[in-house]
Scaffold this motif. Structure first.
Motif, PDB file in Angstrom:
ATOM      1  N   PRO A 146      -2.464  40.705  26.799  1.00  0.00           N
ATOM      2  CA  PRO A 146      -1.619  41.066  27.943  1.00  0.00           C
ATOM      3  C   PRO A 146      -0.737  39.914  28.428  1.00  0.00           C
ATOM      4  CG  PRO A 146      -3.874  40.732  28.655  1.00  0.00           C
ATOM      5  CD  PRO A 146      -3.879  40.629  27.163  1.00  0.00           C
ATOM      6  N   HIS A 147      -1.050  38.682  28.050  1.00  0.00           N
ATOM      7  CA  HIS A 147      -0.252  37.526  28.463  1.00  0.00           C
ATOM      8  C   HIS A 147      -0.012  36.624  27.247  1.00  0.00           C
ATOM      9  CE1 HIS A 147       1.370  34.897  31.589  1.00  0.00           C
ATOM     10  NE2 HIS A 147       0.907  33.887  30.880  1.00  0.00           N
ATOM     11  N   PRO A 148       0.925  37.016  26.373  1.00  0.00           N
ATOM     12  CA  PRO A 148       1.146  36.219  25.160  1.00  0.00           C
ATOM     13  C   PRO A 148       1.762  34.858  25.484  1.00  0.00           C
ATOM     14  CG  PRO A 148       2.781  37.947  25.327  1.00  0.00           C
ATOM     15  CD  PRO A 148       1.807  38.162  26.445  1.00  0.00           C
ATOM     16  N   GLN A 149       1.324  33.857  24.733  1.00  0.00           N
ATOM     17  CA  GLN A 149       1.853  32.500  24.887  1.00  0.00           C
ATOM     18  C   GLN A 149       2.031  31.893  23.500  1.00  0.00           C
ATOM     19  OE1 GLN A 149      -1.282  30.795  27.257  1.00  0.00           O
ATOM     20  NE2 GLN A 149      -0.112  31.070  29.133  1.00  0.00           N
ATOM     21  N   TYR A 150       3.202  31.292  23.289  1.00  0.00           N
ATOM     22  CA  TYR A 150       3.419  30.582  22.038  1.00  0.00           C
ATOM     23  C   TYR A 150       4.559  29.593  22.200  1.00  0.00           C
ATOM     24  CZ  TYR A 150       7.315  33.834  21.229  1.00  0.00           C
ATOM     25  OH  TYR A 150       8.469  34.565  21.342  1.00  0.00           O
ATOM     26  N   THR A 151       4.613  28.667  21.278  1.00  0.00           N
ATOM     27  CA  THR A 151       5.711  27.716  21.164  1.00  0.00           C
ATOM     28  C   THR A 151       5.949  27.495  19.674  1.00  0.00           C
ATOM     29  OG1 THR A 151       5.139  26.601  23.210  1.00  0.00           O
ATOM     30  CG2 THR A 151       6.490  25.364  21.660  1.00  0.00           C
ATOM     31  N   TYR A 152       7.194  27.570  19.257  1.00  0.00           N
ATOM     32  CA  TYR A 152       7.499  27.290  17.862  1.00  0.00           C
ATOM     33  C   TYR A 152       8.861  26.622  17.783  1.00  0.00           C
ATOM     34  CZ  TYR A 152      11.031  30.917  17.126  1.00  0.00           C
ATOM     35  OH  TYR A 152      12.180  31.660  17.172  1.00  0.00           O
ATOM     36  N   GLY A 153       9.129  26.049  16.637  1.00  0.00           N
ATOM     37  CA  GLY A 153      10.413  25.412  16.410  1.00  0.00           C
ATOM     38  C   GLY A 153      10.588  25.062  14.956  1.00  0.00           C
ATOM     39  N   TYR A 154      11.826  24.831  14.559  1.00  0.00           N
ATOM     40  CA  TYR A 154      12.116  24.370  13.204  1.00  0.00           C
ATOM     41  C   TYR A 154      13.376  23.526  13.219  1.00  0.00           C
ATOM     42  CZ  TYR A 154      15.470  28.240  12.901  1.00  0.00           C
ATOM     43  OH  TYR A 154      16.513  29.093  13.122  1.00  0.00           O
ATOM     44  N   ASP A 155      13.538  22.739  12.159  1.00  0.00           N
ATOM     45  CA  ASP A 155      14.679  21.834  12.036  1.00  0.00           C
ATOM     46  C   ASP A 155      15.056  21.792  10.561  1.00  0.00           C
ATOM     47  OD1 ASP A 155      15.271  18.318  12.756  1.00  0.00           O
ATOM     48  OD2 ASP A 155      16.623  20.018  12.681  1.00  0.00           O
ATOM     49  N   VAL A 156      16.302  22.128  10.227  1.00  0.00           N
ATOM     50  CA  VAL A 156      16.788  22.115   8.845  1.00  0.00           C
ATOM     51  C   VAL A 156      17.933  21.123   8.760  1.00  0.00           C
ATOM     52  CG1 VAL A 156      17.892  23.464   7.017  1.00  0.00           C
ATOM     53  CG2 VAL A 156      16.148  24.522   8.469  1.00  0.00           C
ATOM     54  N   LYS A 157      17.822  20.183   7.849  1.00  0.00           N
ATOM     55  CA  LYS A 157      18.908  19.231   7.585  1.00  0.00           C
ATOM     56  C   LYS A 157      19.006  19.081   6.071  1.00  0.00           C
ATOM     57  CE  LYS A 157      18.841  16.651  11.864  1.00  0.00           C
ATOM     58  NZ  LYS A 157      19.330  17.741  12.581  1.00  0.00           N
ATOM     59  N   ASP A 158      19.947  19.804   5.457  1.00  0.00           N
ATOM     60  CA  ASP A 158      20.136  19.789   4.012  1.00  0.00           C
ATOM     61  C   ASP A 158      21.348  18.924   3.685  1.00  0.00           C
ATOM     62  OD1 ASP A 158      20.217  20.258   1.326  1.00  0.00           O
ATOM     63  OD2 ASP A 158      20.581  22.405   1.465  1.00  0.00           O
ATOM     64  N   ALA A 159      21.093  17.757   3.092  1.00  0.00           N
ATOM     65  CA  ALA A 159      22.182  16.830   2.784  1.00  0.00           C
ATOM     66  C   ALA A 159      23.070  17.368   1.665  1.00  0.00           C
ATOM     67  CB  ALA A 159      21.613  15.469   2.389  1.00  0.00           C
ATOM     68  N   LEU A 160      22.527  18.166   0.766  1.00  0.00           N
ATOM     69  CA  LEU A 160      23.303  18.680  -0.358  1.00  0.00           C
ATOM     70  C   LEU A 160      24.358  19.689   0.096  1.00  0.00           C
ATOM     71  CD1 LEU A 160      23.672  18.690  -3.417  1.00  0.00           C
ATOM     72  CD2 LEU A 160      22.003  20.536  -3.526  1.00  0.00           C
ATOM     73  N   SER A 161      23.963  20.654   0.919  1.00  0.00           N
ATOM     74  CA  SER A 161      24.906  21.685   1.368  1.00  0.00           C
ATOM     75  C   SER A 161      25.541  21.369   2.714  1.00  0.00           C
ATOM     76  CB  SER A 161      24.193  23.041   1.450  1.00  0.00           C
ATOM     77  OG  SER A 161      23.248  23.016   2.498  1.00  0.00           O
ATOM     78  N   GLY A 162      24.987  20.417   3.455  1.00  0.00           N
ATOM     79  CA  GLY A 162      25.506  20.105   4.779  1.00  0.00           C
ATOM     80  C   GLY A 162      24.966  21.023   5.856  1.00  0.00           C
ATOM     81  N   ASP A 163      24.039  21.907   5.507  1.00  0.00           N
ATOM     82  CA  ASP A 163      23.458  22.837   6.475  1.00  0.00           C
ATOM     83  C   ASP A 163      22.578  22.070   7.457  1.00  0.00           C
ATOM     84  OD1 ASP A 163      22.758  25.147   7.749  1.00  0.00           O
ATOM     85  OD2 ASP A 163      21.260  25.746   6.274  1.00  0.00           O
ATOM     86  N   SER A 164      22.790  22.299   8.727  1.00  0.00           N
ATOM     87  CA  SER A 164      22.014  21.619   9.763  1.00  0.00           C
ATOM     88  C   SER A 164      21.825  22.582  10.922  1.00  0.00           C
ATOM     89  CB  SER A 164      22.742  20.365  10.233  1.00  0.00           C
ATOM     90  OG  SER A 164      22.038  19.769  11.290  1.00  0.00           O
ATOM     91  N   LYS A 165      20.562  22.938  11.212  1.00  0.00           N
ATOM     92  CA  LYS A 165      20.281  23.835  12.324  1.00  0.00           C
ATOM     93  C   LYS A 165      18.896  23.552  12.878  1.00  0.00           C
ATOM     94  CE  LYS A 165      19.852  27.229   8.809  1.00  0.00           C
ATOM     95  NZ  LYS A 165      20.504  28.375   8.291  1.00  0.00           N
TER      96      LYS A 165
END
Length: 160
Positions: free
Chosen positions: A38-57
């Motif tokens: 009845p009271h959900p709790q969570y924390t999540y995260g991610y980090d992407v840094k691809d030097a080959l394609s330049g993708d960063s998020k």
């Protein structure tokens, strides 16, 4: 698929008519009970840094009951980083604040600017102007510019 449904339905009617299935008899059903929080709790995260394609998020989200807060960011194709801060709750609904920052910081001159002394020129005495004589030359003709281009790929190569 419809044939299977009709065949199964006909089989059930035949079994009920034959007295195999007794009306009102309890059927054994295996029920799977899922837990409810009845009271959900969570924390999540991610980090992407691809030097080959330049993708960063990046993304981070936290939930405490019905209140959700988070942030995500990504590099847009136009050279800016988009950063979105968002919240969601039952009273205010979903709200997002979007901001954009340049990926490359502007260059600022940090060296002090020192004015150099102005040069001093001596004026030469004026002479009589020389007469203008038109030179006999070939007229200038503008034509299309010739540009040499070249394209190559692993399978095809062109040269113009």
């Amino acid at each position: 698929m419809a044939f299977k449904f009709i065949a199964f339905f006909a089989l059930c009617i035949a079994a009920a008519s034959a007295g195999v299935i007794v009306p009102g008899a309890p059927l054994a059903v295996a029920a799977r009970v899922e837990e409810y929080d009845p009271h959900p709790q969570y924390t999540y995260g991610y980090d992407v840094k691809d030097a080959l394609s330049g993708d960063s998020k990046t993304a981070v989200e936290t939930r405490d009951g019905d209140i959700v807060q988070g942030q995500y960011s990504l590099n847009d194709a136009d050279g800016y980083r988009r950063i979105v801060d968002y919240t969601s709750d039952p009273i205010n609904g979903f709200n997002a604040v979007v901001r954009r920052e340049p990926l490359v910081a502007p260059v600022v001159a940090t060296a002090p600017v020192v004015a150099a002394p102005a040069p001093v020129f001596k004026a030469a005495p004026l002479a009589a102007p020389a007469p203008l004589v038109a030179a006999a030359s070939a007229p200038l003709v503008a034509g299309p510019a010739v540009v040499k281009t070249q394209f190559a790929s692993p399978l095809i190569s062109y040269a113009y």
